[in-house]
Design an enzyme around this catalytic site. Structure first.
Site, PDB file in Angstrom:
ATOM      1  CB  CYS A 114      27.967  80.561  51.201  1.00  0.00           C
ATOM      2  SG  CYS A 114      29.312  80.710  50.033  1.00  0.00           S
ATOM      3  NE  ARG A 152      22.280  78.360  52.164  1.00  0.00           N
ATOM      4  CZ  ARG A 152      21.126  78.792  51.691  1.00  0.00           C
ATOM      5  NH1 ARG A 152      20.014  78.149  51.982  1.00  0.00           N
ATOM      6  NH2 ARG A 152      21.077  79.869  50.950  1.00  0.00           N
ATOM      7  CD1 TRP A 206      29.206  75.312  45.562  1.00  0.00           C
ATOM      8  CD2 TRP A 206      29.257  77.363  44.671  1.00  0.00           C
ATOM      9  NE1 TRP A 206      29.189  75.177  44.199  1.00  0.00           N
ATOM     10  CE2 TRP A 206      29.219  76.407  43.623  1.00  0.00           C
ATOM     11  CE3 TRP A 206      29.308  78.718  44.336  1.00  0.00           C
ATOM     12  CZ2 TRP A 206      29.215  76.772  42.278  1.00  0.00           C
ATOM     13  CZ3 TRP A 206      29.300  79.074  42.994  1.00  0.00           C
ATOM     14  CH2 TRP A 206      29.243  78.109  41.980  1.00  0.00           C
ATOM     15  CG  ASN A 237      25.506  83.298  50.387  1.00  0.00           C
ATOM     16  OD1 ASN A 237      25.997  83.022  49.295  1.00  0.00           O
ATOM     17  ND2 ASN A 237      24.258  82.995  50.710  1.00  0.00           N
ATOM     18  N   GLY A 238      27.613  85.333  48.541  1.00  0.00           N
ATOM     19  CA  GLY A 238      27.270  86.196  47.404  1.00  0.00           C
ATOM     20  C   GLY A 238      28.528  86.621  46.670  1.00  0.00           C
ATOM     21  CD  GLU A 259      14.900  66.370  37.000  1.00  0.00           C
ATOM     22  OE1 GLU A 259      15.303  67.357  36.375  1.00  0.00           O
ATOM     23  OE2 GLU A 259      15.043  66.241  38.227  1.00  0.00           O
ATOM     24  CE  LYS A 300      18.003  65.244  40.150  1.00  0.00           C
ATOM     25  NZ  LYS A 300      17.072  66.196  39.706  1.00  0.00           N
ATOM     26  CD  GLU A 341      21.814  67.107  40.083  1.00  0.00           C
ATOM     27  OE1 GLU A 341      22.206  68.139  40.632  1.00  0.00           O
ATOM     28  OE2 GLU A 341      20.619  66.879  39.831  1.00  0.00           O
ATOM     29  CG  HIS A 385      16.827  65.039  12.416  1.00  0.00           C
ATOM     30  ND1 HIS A 385      16.618  65.097  11.051  1.00  0.00           N
ATOM     31  CD2 HIS A 385      15.618  64.791  12.963  1.00  0.00           C
ATOM     32  CE1 HIS A 385      15.335  64.924  10.793  1.00  0.00           C
ATOM     33  NE2 HIS A 385      14.696  64.730  11.947  1.00  0.00           N
ATOM     34  CE  LYS A 424      17.898  71.283  47.499  1.00  0.00           C
ATOM     35  NZ  LYS A 424      17.624  70.209  46.538  1.00  0.00           N
TER      36      LYS A 424
HETATM   37  C1  F6R Z   1      19.063  69.516  39.997  1.00  0.00           C
HETATM   38  C2  F6R Z   1      18.890  70.691  40.805  1.00  0.00           C
HETATM   39  C3  F6R Z   1      19.094  72.020  40.181  1.00  0.00           C
HETATM   40  C4  F6R Z   1      17.989  72.992  40.602  1.00  0.00           C
HETATM   41  C5  F6R Z   1      18.278  74.401  40.051  1.00  0.00           C
HETATM   42  C6  F6R Z   1      17.182  75.384  40.409  1.00  0.00           C
HETATM   43  O1  F6R Z   1      18.873  68.347  40.734  1.00  0.00           O
HETATM   44  O2  F6R Z   1      18.581  70.607  41.967  1.00  0.00           O
HETATM   45  O3  F6R Z   1      19.166  71.921  38.800  1.00  0.00           O
HETATM   46  O4  F6R Z   1      16.779  72.507  40.112  1.00  0.00           O
HETATM   47  O5  F6R Z   1      19.493  74.864  40.554  1.00  0.00           O
HETATM   48  O6  F6R Z   1      17.055  75.520  41.787  1.00  0.00           O
HETATM   49  P1  F6R Z   1      15.781  76.223  42.417  1.00  0.00           P
HETATM   50  O7  F6R Z   1      14.622  75.349  42.132  1.00  0.00           O
HETATM   51  O8  F6R Z   1      16.086  76.335  43.885  1.00  0.00           O
HETATM   52  O9  F6R Z   1      15.660  77.557  41.753  1.00  0.00           O
END
Ligand code: F6R
Length: 615
Positions: free
Chosen positions: A2, A27, A75, A101-102, A484, A488, A491, A507, A610
């Site tokens: 949010c 956000r 969000w 927010n929260g 990773e 990517k 998502e 395995h 984010k």
């Molecule tokens: C993936 C991504 C998320 C963040 C995770 C932690 O691309 O962006 O997996 O890495 O939510 O976020 P931070 O680093 O802000 O704690």
């Protein structure tokens, strides 16, 4: 999670707020809404499910004039992402508007109390409760909004940032925060509120960080800050060190593409200033100098991509220092009883510095007297504030939801921590540390070279964009890189993607391999770890033998790996422990290109936001 914007000044509040929401949309993008105290003394609101463009359409042709207003981009937590649940929420008389927010954890109990008093709820959110509670408090006390907000905050459980307008007092806005972000922007004759500084970067660089459990009243000529009981409090002033340009796309179609290209400078800026007079230094080293020397165990806690950076840290720290390192998802760590003591160093990695799980993991570690070092990209965020020390990554603002430049900067940062520990404990000689750091300083150039591969990766991405799944395998530091790459892809491209430690394939997971299934293989360098390289060759051979399409990320000139590759992506030769800084790059590009080929918005993937400020 949010985005919140607030404004009091002499400009059109609607324009400032909508522009701020556009900058905070990363956000959350389930709905957006605004409230303005209009010049005729009414409280005007508009809100719409979906992206800000939907709100723009709702506002087209509507005149809302007024200099005090706020907005929210959501969000969803409680209540579906529809118009009804979009913020702002108002009380039954249209006097009070709130954005939140929260999560208010005791909202059900508060809601039933209000319902018994005859209040009718018009949304399924926890947030609406606050509008009614504040209105009831104002009616009962006859006091002012800030007093009512303080009284209500004392009853709320959970994490929240709240911003409230009182129709009868257009000269001010009141906001409160607990474990959820909020910063002030101080202009000339105008004051701003934002979930982060992107909300007002266009207007001022003077900002104030609010502390935990504080209430602020902003006016055009300044602000008054107190705790939840009305005692005066002090904010921490800071100057925003990036400009508007950094928060704009700069000619790219998506922020993520720009941020991927910014990785050489993000890593270089993160390394800068950490090597002074032949010594590794940490940024805000609030640690007692003896503490690093005494460390006998390291825990890395983080989520998502930051967790993958932690897995890479384990290899480097254990190799350079011989200190055992455990890496754990913050969400698991915080509900466990991990073995920690005063000699344990907990490294909390979070680009936002707001992630609720990581923040709680920090608190859990501190309760057990461990020393906490935060690695963070956001100045003054809650996680670095509650940690004993902080090492900032200097990647600049990352607006694309998927971590790219902040991930590689986190990897650079954990490598600095590893070298700092080795230096403090004397497990490496000074010249060895200097040599390792010189290798690190060469990485931005290697990353830049790797980025030149983008065109060939784009062609490959189009060829495999319709696959039903993609697998990723790696060993040693290649395994977190594989994780990773798979994250990517999930998502951004909403594709089934799994990563495996290559040795584990036989395995079980090898059963997944079928004709033409793309399998991305992260190869170790043949020079750095010949044994690993040999084992990986056997693994690729097994994968190829079962008909898979092998996409091999290998060191330039690795002819043996090339033999088994349907598609070969060659990256510069670099030391093994630093190799994630180059091998990750093609995987970021691959995911972004596949997602675009499938027609998705790579800056705002579905269901995501984010910063994850709820558990
Ligand atoms: C993936 C991504 C998320 C963040 C995770 C932690 O691309 O962006 O997996 O890495 O939510 O976020 P931070 O680093 O802000 O704690």
């Amino acid at each position: 999670m949010c985005g919140i914007v607030g404004y009091v000044g002499s400009r059109s509040a609607l324009d400032v707020v909508v522009e701020g929401l556009r900058r905070l949309e990363y956000r959350g993008y389930d709905s957006a809404g605004v409230a303005v105290i209009s010049e005729d003394g009414t409280l005007q609101t508009a809100k719409k499910a979906g992206r800000i463009e939907n709100l723009d359409r709702e506002l087209a042709g509507v005149t809302i004039t007024g200099q005090t207003g706020m907005g929210h981009t959501r969000w969803a937590t409680h209540g579906a992402p529809n118009d009804r649940n979009a913020h702002p929420h108002t009380d039954s008389f249209g006097r009070i508007a709130v954005v939140h927010n929260g999560i208010i954890e005791n909202y059900a109990e508060l809601q039933s109390e209000l319902e018994h008093r005859g209040v009718e709820f018009r949304s399924d959110t926890d947030s609406e409760t606050v509008a009614h509670l504040v209105a009831a408090e104002l009616a009962a006390s006859g006091g002012v909004l800030a007093d009512a907000v303080r009284a209500v905050c004392r009853r709320l459980q959970g994490a929240f940032t709240l911003v409230l307008l009182d129709r009868d007092h257009p000269e001010s806005i009141v906001a409160a925060r607990r474990s959820s972000p909020l910063v002030l922007g101080i202009g000339e004759g105008e004051t701003f509120l934002g979930s982060d500084v992107a909300a007002f970067i266009e207007f001022t660089k003077n900002a104030v960080e609010l502390g935990q459990d504080q209430v602020v009243e902003i006016r055009s000529d300044g602000y008054t800050l107190t705790d939840f009981y009305g005692a005066p409090a002090q904010g921490k002033h800071f100057t925003i060190d990036w400009d508007l340009q950094a928060a704009e796309k700069g000619g790219y179609d998506f922020f993520m593409l720009k941020e991927t290209q910014e990785q050489p400078s993000a890593v270089a800026d993160t390394l800068r200033s950490h090597f002074v007079n032949g010594q590794i230094t940490l940024d805000e080293q609030r640690l007692d100098p003896g503490v690093l020397r005494e460390v006998d165990k390291v825990f890395v806690v983080a989520c998502g991509s930051a967790y993958h950076a932690g897995l890479i840290a384990k290899h480097a720290i254990e190799h350079w220092t011989r200190i055992p390192v455990e890496v754990e998802y913050a969400s698991e760590f915080r509900y466990r009883d991990p073995v920690l003591d005063r000699q344990t160093l907990v490294v909390a990695i979070s680009q936002s510095g707001e992630t609720a799980d990581t923040l709680e993991a920090v608190r859990h570690a501190k309760d057990q007297r461990a020393t906490v070092l935060a690695i963070c990209n956001t100045n003054g965020a809650q996680i670095p504030r509650e940690s004993d020390a902080v090492l900032y990554t200097h990647a600049g603002p990352e607006i694309g939801v998927a971590a790219t430049k902040t991930f590689t900067s986190q990897v650079a940062a954990v490598l600095i921590v590893g070298l700092a520990l080795a230096q403090a404990r004397g497990t490496k000689y000074g010249d060895e540390i200097r040599a390792e750091f010189a290798n690190l300083q060469a990485m931005p150039a290697h990353i830049a070279k790797t980025l030149e591969l983008a065109d060939s990766v784009r062609t490959l991405a189009r060829e495999i964009a319709d696959s039903k799944a993609i697998l990723f395998v790696g060993r040693h530091v290649g395994y977190p890189v594989a994780l990773e790459g798979a994250l990517k892809l999930k998502e951004l491209a909403y594709m089934h993607a799994e990563a495996f430690a290559a040795g584990e394939l036989k395995h079980g997971p090898i059963a997944l391999i079928e004709q033409d299934l793309p399998v991305v293989v992260v190869m170790p360098s043949p020079v750095g770890r010949p044994v690993l390289h040999q084992k990986m060759l056997s693994n690729i051979a097994e994968i190829s033998a079962r008909g898979a399409r092998t996409i091999v990320i290998a060191t330039e000139g690795d002819e043996l790996a090339a033999k088994y590759a349907t598609n070969l992506i060659e990256v510069p030769a670099v030391p093994t422990l630093l190799s994630p800084l180059v091998t990750t790059i093609p995987l970021q590009v691959l995911a972004a290109e596949i997602a675009q080929a499938r027609g998705f918005d790579i800056d705002k993937p579905r269901n995501l936001a984010k910063s994850v400020t709820v558990e």
